[in-house]
Design a protein around this motif. Sequence first.
Motif, mmCIF file in Angstrom:
data_model
loop_
_atom_site.group_PDB
_atom_site.id
_atom_site.type_symbol
_atom_site.label_atom_id
_atom_site.label_comp_id
_atom_site.label_asym_id
_atom_site.label_seq_id
_atom_site.Cartn_x
_atom_site.Cartn_y
_atom_site.Cartn_z
ATOM 1 N N GLU A 134 25.240 36.085 41.832
ATOM 2 C CA GLU A 134 26.299 35.104 42.080
ATOM 3 C C GLU A 134 27.560 35.434 41.286
ATOM 4 N N GLU A 135 28.701 35.256 41.913
ATOM 5 C CA GLU A 135 29.958 35.619 41.265
ATOM 6 C C GLU A 135 30.160 34.873 39.948
ATOM 7 N N LYS A 136 29.844 33.589 39.939
ATOM 8 C CA LYS A 136 30.140 32.828 38.714
ATOM 9 C C LYS A 136 29.274 33.274 37.543
ATOM 10 N N ARG A 137 28.104 33.765 37.876
ATOM 11 C CA ARG A 137 27.238 34.264 36.811
ATOM 12 C C ARG A 137 27.792 35.554 36.206
ATOM 13 N N VAL A 138 28.298 36.413 37.075
ATOM 14 C CA VAL A 138 28.900 37.654 36.590
ATOM 15 C C VAL A 138 30.124 37.307 35.741
ATOM 16 N N SER A 141 29.624 36.039 32.217
ATOM 17 C CA SER A 141 29.250 37.040 31.206
ATOM 18 C C SER A 141 30.423 37.963 30.871
ATOM 19 N N ALA A 142 31.396 38.061 31.768
ATOM 20 C CA ALA A 142 32.510 39.000 31.560
ATOM 21 C C ALA A 142 33.651 38.312 30.825
ATOM 22 N N LYS A 143 33.801 38.671 29.556
ATOM 23 C CA LYS A 143 34.784 37.992 28.724
ATOM 24 C C LYS A 143 36.146 38.648 28.840
ATOM 25 N N LYS A 144 36.114 39.905 29.264
ATOM 26 C CA LYS A 144 37.330 40.684 29.150
ATOM 27 C C LYS A 144 37.831 41.076 30.537
ATOM 28 N N GLU A 145 39.080 40.831 30.821
ATOM 29 C CA GLU A 145 39.678 41.259 32.084
ATOM 30 C C GLU A 145 39.908 42.770 32.027
ATOM 31 N N LEU A 146 39.615 43.451 33.090
ATOM 32 C CA LEU A 146 39.826 44.901 33.052
ATOM 33 C C LEU A 146 41.256 45.283 33.430
ATOM 34 N N GLY A 147 42.072 44.277 33.668
ATOM 35 C CA GLY A 147 43.505 44.507 33.831
ATOM 36 C C GLY A 147 43.897 45.492 34.925
ATOM 37 N N GLY A 148 43.214 45.402 36.058
ATOM 38 C CA GLY A 148 43.596 46.263 37.177
ATOM 39 C C GLY A 148 43.270 47.736 36.972
ATOM 40 N N ARG A 175 30.872 48.578 50.707
ATOM 41 C CA ARG A 175 31.794 47.522 50.291
ATOM 42 C C ARG A 175 31.305 46.734 49.070
ATOM 43 N N LEU A 176 30.027 46.833 48.766
ATOM 44 C CA LEU A 176 29.464 45.923 47.764
ATOM 45 C C LEU A 176 29.883 46.231 46.332
ATOM 46 N N LEU A 177 29.760 47.475 45.940
ATOM 47 C CA LEU A 177 30.164 47.818 44.568
ATOM 48 C C LEU A 177 31.664 47.606 44.376
ATOM 49 N N GLU A 178 32.411 47.815 45.467
ATOM 50 C CA GLU A 178 33.857 47.590 45.448
ATOM 51 C C GLU A 178 34.134 46.143 45.074
ATOM 52 N N GLU A 179 33.393 45.253 45.752
ATOM 53 C CA GLU A 179 33.537 43.820 45.502
ATOM 54 C C GLU A 179 33.146 43.499 44.049
ATOM 55 N N PHE A 180 32.097 44.134 43.592
ATOM 56 C CA PHE A 180 31.626 43.866 42.231
ATOM 57 C C PHE A 180 32.665 44.263 41.176
ATOM 58 N N VAL A 181 33.244 45.461 41.301
ATOM 59 C CA VAL A 181 34.218 45.878 40.276
ATOM 60 C C VAL A 181 35.489 45.028 40.371
ATOM 61 N N ARG A 182 35.800 44.563 41.589
ATOM 62 C CA ARG A 182 36.947 43.652 41.741
ATOM 63 C C ARG A 182 36.706 42.361 40.958
ATOM 64 N N ARG A 183 35.480 41.875 41.009
ATOM 65 C CA ARG A 183 35.144 40.669 40.245
ATOM 66 C C ARG A 183 35.399 40.856 38.766
ATOM 67 N N LEU A 184 35.192 42.073 38.297
ATOM 68 C CA LEU A 184 35.395 42.349 36.873
ATOM 69 C C LEU A 184 36.873 42.550 36.549
ATOM 70 N N GLY A 185 37.712 42.503 37.572
ATOM 71 C CA GLY A 185 39.146 42.666 37.336
ATOM 72 C C GLY A 185 39.621 44.104 37.439
ATOM 73 N N ALA A 186 38.791 44.968 37.981
ATOM 74 C CA ALA A 186 39.206 46.358 38.201
ATOM 75 C C ALA A 186 39.611 46.521 39.663
ATOM 76 N N LEU A 264 30.464 47.527 33.026
ATOM 77 C CA LEU A 264 30.106 46.114 32.874
ATOM 78 C C LEU A 264 30.036 45.714 31.396
ATOM 79 N N ALA A 265 29.398 46.555 30.586
ATOM 80 C CA ALA A 265 29.287 46.243 29.152
ATOM 81 C C ALA A 265 30.669 46.113 28.522
ATOM 82 N N LEU A 266 31.592 46.979 28.919
ATOM 83 C CA LEU A 266 32.958 46.892 28.397
ATOM 84 C C LEU A 266 33.620 45.581 28.857
#
Lengths: 293, 155
Positions: A134-138, A141-148, A175-186, A264-266
């Motif tokens: 789920e997006e909200k769960r990811v 846990s992600a405290k840091k924006e990856l700033g594009g 498309r899935l991993l793309e969506e995932f890294v976008r969630r992290l702000g990349a 993800l850890a970063l």
Amino acid sequence: MAEDAYLLFLGCMIPLRHPQIELAARKSMENLGVSLRESSEFTCCPEPWNMKASSLEKWLLIAARNLAVAEKEGSQLLTLCNGCFSTLTEASHLLAQNKGGIKEKVVKDLSSMGFSYSGKTSVHHVAQVLCGMEEKRVLASAKKELGGLKVALHHGCHLLRPSEILGFDDPFEPRLLEEFVRRLGAEPVAYRGYTDCCGRATLNRDASLEMAEQKLSAMEKEDADCVVVACPACFEQFDLGQVEISRRLGKNHQLPVIHICQLLALAQGEPPESLGLERHKIAIKPLLAKIGE
Amino acid sequence: MTKVNPQFAKKMSQVESALDVRYCFGCSACVAECPAALRFKEFNPREIVISTLLGVAENLIEADSVIWQCATCYKCYERCPQNVHPVDVITALKNISFAAGNAPEGVSSLHKAVLENGSIIAPSEAIQKRRAKLGLPAFSHATLHVPEASGKGGE
Ligand code: SF4
Ligand code: SF4
């Protein structure tokens, strides 16, 4: 929370050559509340290029043995490597299909080795687990924006194909991993030859490196800040590979390479100096600078 | 002259996933995106499939065969309209080549390492130290006891 507990299947390359990837996986899974268990009974998955090329029967039997270990532990498997993922997934598929009574034969061999297997083990690549979360769960846990941060994803062939067996995503337009890294702000960048092979398994080393080089050039052309992989073999091919490419092909690239668990850890705010990233052949610093570390 | 060997395709049928080889109609869909075909004139998945089907593939299982340039990218698997799975045909040929003692050295040594150590990489002291420094537990694989009789296919 049964679905959030996995038996960690490490394989060979990650624990014995790139343990920093294992470390990032353990930390990032813990941050997500996914619990990991261990077993000391596993062997090599076994390796899906040369072991499979030498003996399909032995390859299948050894894979089945690993599946049987997981079944005994009553647990689903989590892999961090495309090789482990494709071997174990394909093996369980072949056993389930049971063409020509192959399952009975394997089960018989397994029992002489002291194992039993009925087909209950499910195999999951960490990328599947992350993309299915789920997006909200990811985000929690992600405290840091990856700033594009511009990431060039390289899924690796054995995460995508054969898609009818592996079932991760579209084999040519994932498309899935793309969506995932976008969630992290990349920002995932599209580049020429997006789902092409890294070249790792090709015997001729120059041809193998040319395949990696072609991808690296295409990634750089789109201004990627780093390559993000899901597999230690692809990792090596791109990271150490850039050193070899420079030596053997005379072409210079300096594109940092990291595993999806490291990204993800970063993003979760793990201090980079605690992640062992200095072992990468291509300096990670420019990537860290981009995300304000 | 190349010797036609009608029995050759039968060797392949021992490898279940390569059974559909006979449905190849020569369309070349498997060739277009093949990275090995792009780099090696002698490598062509369509020709490998057809030679295998016709039983003129003895040269493909000899030492230094071009089949080892396959990147195992599975693009041919996805693109073939006839479910032939050229990459599986190539893997089956590799099995036959290995059984005949013709596989590249790296393949044989990896095969041996897996059977003897349960691992493709020996756990060195240096790596255990690196693991400890990262706060990771010591790591080793279990010992394998693969029964002698298994893995007899491909002859
Ligand atoms: S799997 Fe091998 S034969 Fe098939 S497209 Fe890839 S390199 Fe070519
Ligand atoms: S794509 Fe399939 S049918 Fe077409 S040439 Fe290749 S193996 Fe034969």
